[in-house]
Scaffold this active site. Structure first.
Site, short mmCIF file in Angstrom:
data_model
loop_
_atom_site.label_atom_id
_atom_site.label_comp_id
_atom_site.label_asym_id
_atom_site.label_seq_id
_atom_site.Cartn_x
_atom_site.Cartn_y
_atom_site.Cartn_z
N SER A 2 0.92 -1.30 0.08
CA SER A 2 0.10 0.03 0.02
C SER A 2 0.81 1.19 0.04
O SER A 2 0.33 2.38 -0.49
CB SER A 2 -0.71 0.20 1.27
OG SER A 2 -1.53 -1.00 1.44
N HIS B 3 -2.68 -3.66 -6.27
CA HIS B 3 -2.97 -3.22 -5.11
C HIS B 3 -4.53 -3.46 -4.85
O HIS B 3 -5.30 -2.80 -5.49
CB HIS B 3 -2.76 -1.71 -4.95
CG HIS B 3 -2.98 -1.06 -3.44
ND1 HIS B 3 -3.78 0.04 -3.30
CD2 HIS B 3 -2.81 -1.66 -2.38
CE1 HIS B 3 -3.89 0.27 -1.90
NE2 HIS B 3 -3.23 -0.51 -1.44
N GLU C 140 -5.57 -1.61 -8.03
CA GLU C 140 -4.95 -0.51 -8.70
C GLU C 140 -3.53 -1.07 -9.37
O GLU C 140 -3.03 -2.06 -8.79
CB GLU C 140 -4.15 0.54 -7.69
CG GLU C 140 -5.24 1.47 -7.13
CD GLU C 140 -4.93 2.30 -6.09
OE1 GLU C 140 -5.66 3.44 -5.95
OE2 GLU C 140 -4.21 1.84 -5.48
N ASN D 133 -5.58 6.30 -1.81
CA ASN D 133 -4.88 6.39 -0.67
C ASN D 133 -4.11 7.76 -0.66
O ASN D 133 -4.01 8.62 0.31
CB ASN D 133 -3.78 5.70 -0.04
CG ASN D 133 -4.58 4.22 0.67
OD1 ASN D 133 -5.64 4.34 1.01
ND2 ASN D 133 -3.71 3.26 0.65
P1 NAI Z 1 -1.18 -9.56 7.57
O1 NAI Z 1 -0.43 -9.18 8.64
O2 NAI Z 1 -2.82 -10.01 8.03
O3 NAI Z 1 -0.67 -10.89 6.95
C1 NAI Z 1 0.59 -11.02 6.44
C2 NAI Z 1 1.17 -12.48 6.42
O4 NAI Z 1 2.35 -12.35 5.85
C3 NAI Z 1 1.17 -13.01 7.88
O5 NAI Z 1 0.18 -14.22 7.75
C4 NAI Z 1 2.50 -13.45 7.82
O6 NAI Z 1 2.76 -14.82 8.52
C5 NAI Z 1 3.06 -13.81 6.42
N1 NAI Z 1 4.44 -13.42 6.48
C6 NAI Z 1 5.16 -12.38 6.91
N2 NAI Z 1 6.34 -12.51 6.31
C7 NAI Z 1 6.43 -13.64 5.78
C8 NAI Z 1 7.75 -14.04 5.01
N3 NAI Z 1 8.83 -13.63 4.87
N4 NAI Z 1 7.15 -15.21 3.94
C9 NAI Z 1 6.00 -15.81 4.01
N5 NAI Z 1 5.02 -15.26 4.72
C10 NAI Z 1 5.15 -14.14 5.25
O7 NAI Z 1 -1.06 -8.42 6.59
P2 NAI Z 1 -2.22 -7.79 5.53
O8 NAI Z 1 -3.13 -6.96 5.99
O9 NAI Z 1 -2.78 -9.12 4.82
O10 NAI Z 1 -1.19 -7.06 4.62
C11 NAI Z 1 -0.30 -7.67 3.55
C12 NAI Z 1 0.24 -6.60 2.52
O11 NAI Z 1 -0.95 -6.19 1.80
C13 NAI Z 1 0.72 -5.83 3.21
O12 NAI Z 1 1.72 -5.24 2.07
C14 NAI Z 1 -0.11 -4.45 3.27
O13 NAI Z 1 0.58 -3.04 3.33
C15 NAI Z 1 -1.23 -4.75 2.21
N6 NAI Z 1 -2.44 -4.17 2.10
C16 NAI Z 1 -3.13 -4.13 3.19
C17 NAI Z 1 -4.51 -3.80 3.26
C18 NAI Z 1 -5.28 -3.92 4.30
O14 NAI Z 1 -6.51 -3.22 4.52
N7 NAI Z 1 -4.89 -4.88 5.56
C19 NAI Z 1 -5.23 -3.08 2.07
C20 NAI Z 1 -4.30 -3.31 0.83
C21 NAI Z 1 -3.06 -3.72 0.99
#
Ligand code: NAI
Length: 390
Positions: free
Chosen positions: A121, A142, A154, A192
């Site tokens: 993001s 995105h 996006e 954003n």
């Molecule tokens: P989250 O914290 O729910 O999930 C991240 C996952 O990645 C976890 O299950 C973790 O175990 C895993 N992980 C971390 N490091 C790892 C690695 N090296 N290898 C394999 N797995 C790994 O995070 P979320 O909210 O799903 O966000 C993920 C991405 O999406 C981020 O870049 C965030 O900025 C982006 N994003 C998030 C939004 C939101 O509203 N939550 C909206 C749009 C984008």
């Protein structure tokens, strides 16, 4: 190529990765969902099963399709299993070094034709592309949260990305039932960035003691928004919303237009994060806000004018800077964050001179660069034109 033969790898089985996996599987793609944690993978499988059960109950999914959909997602902790994917979307924690590690490791195992994408993001897509040996096949995809429900994606090329991969991803996202828009790799991409004044100007009005959160929310709902800025910040979480604002502000070299609010900072420090902590700008009981909402008949026109003029100004600036085309800017705001109308069309309806005058009034009252009117808006008014959107 048949959809059923297509394979997507998704790295990170958190909120976003799990949602994206569901979308791809619903479209008939084979999905390889990877996480470093097997617990997260198991949780993701349980959550999908619960979603599918609900859809079956509501008659929106056949039970045989529910089984097939879930079987299309194979979960793994071994990156090597992603070698044969056509597309890999990274959705791990928002940390540059962590993403760099995963993307560089992926590059070692996939073939030349695999497209690599990030769901970041706030990080620079170009910066991530810069750590790769073959940056031309890397781009941002995105998605919005919750991914299965939010139509907008996006598509964000790095400056190194080959256009044929952008076109390919736009096509794939359409095939996944999404509304893709192409965005330039700049802080906040489209949504954003353009949405910042919805929160920032609302906070500023409250900070100055000109109105209460209730009153600002009532005003903006009266203007057609489904939720007011404070209700929405409480839903998103003040910690998350503050972090996005701070990162956009820093990434724009501290442009005062994006300056975060001290009120919001204090809420974060106090742990008043919103619904999830039971208290934000409102207090919540059983997920519902307490207290009576503001009288909807109040004279809140000036609140609407101030916040909307700032939003429109942001849209004009984004257009002039080539962040996206005019139709894509309109789609992004109406489908990504459910604005009642595209901001450019709305500005045309107001009359561009009215928008400009509103901004000039704010600028002269405050004497701040924050309220500077977009040059494109000024040019259009000077030449007595409205904006061609389509
Ligand atoms: P989250 O914290 O729910 O999930 C991240 C996952 O990645 C976890 O299950 C973790 O175990 C895993 N992980 C971390 N490091 C790892 C690695 N090296 N290898 C394999 N797995 C790994 O995070 P979320 O909210 O799903 O966000 C993920 C991405 O999406 C981020 O870049 C965030 O900025 C982006 N994003 C998030 C939004 C939101 O509203 N939550 C909206 C749009 C984008």
């Amino acid at each position: 190529m048949e959809n059923t033969q297509m394979i997507v790898g998704i790295v990170g089985a958190g909120a976003m990765g799990s949602g994206i996996a569901q979308i791809a599987a619903q479209t008939g793609w084979q999905v390889l969902l990877l996480d470093q944690s097997s617990e997260r993978l198991a949780k993701s499988a349980d959550q999908l099963a619960a979603v599918c059960d609900r859809l079956v109950e509501k008659g929106r999914l056949e039970s045989v399709e529910s089984v097939a959909l879930q079987e299309r997602i194979v979960r793994t902790t071994d990156l090597q299993n992603l070698a044969s994917c056509h597309l890999i979307i990274e959705a791990i924690v928002e940390d540059f070094d962590a993403k760099k590690g995963v993307l560089q490791a992926l590059e070692e195992i996939v073939g030349e034709s695999t497209i690599l994408a990030t769901n970041t993001s706030s990080l620079s897509v170009t910066g991530l592309a810069g750590v790769l040996k073959h940056p031309s096949r890397f781009l941002g995809l995105h998605f919005f949260n919750p991914a299965p429900l939010m139509a907008l994606v996006e598509v964000v090329p790095a400056i190194q990305t080959d256009q044929q991969h952008v076109v390919q991803c736009l096509d794939w996202m359409k095939a996944w039932g999404k509304i893709p828009v192409q965005a330039k790799d700049t802080p906040g991409f489209i949504v954003n960035r353009i949405a910042r004044p919805f929160y920032g100007e609302a906070l500023r009005i409250v900070e100055e003691g000109l109105a209460s959160p209730h009153e600002v929310d009532a005003a903006m709902k009266d203007a057609g928004f489904k939720m007011g800025p404070f209700e929405l910040m409480d839903l998103i979480g003040n910690d998350v919303n503050y972090a996005v604002t701070k990162s956009v502000f820093e990434a724009f070299y501290f442009d005062p237009r994006y300056r975060p609010s001290l009120i919001q900072k204090k809420h974060v420090e106090a742990g008043w994060l919103g619904r999830k902590t039971g208290r934000g700008y409102y207090s919540y009981q059983d997920g519902k806000p307490l207290g009576s909402p503001a009288n909807k008949t109040g004279d809140w026109g000036w609140i609407q004018n101030r916040i909307l003029a700032m939003l429109m100004n942001e849209a004009f600036d984004a257009l002039a800077l080539g962040i996206a085309s005019a139709p894509d800017l309109e789609l992004a705001m109406t489908r990504g964050v459910n604005y009642p109308k595209g901001l450019l069309e709305w500005a045309n309806e107001w009359g561009l001179d009215v928008v400009l005058e509103q901004l000039q009034q704010l600028q002269s009252s405050y004497g701040e660069d924050r309220y500077r009117p977009a040059p494109l808006l000024q040019d259009l008014v000077q030449s007595n034109k409205s904006l061609e959107i389509h």
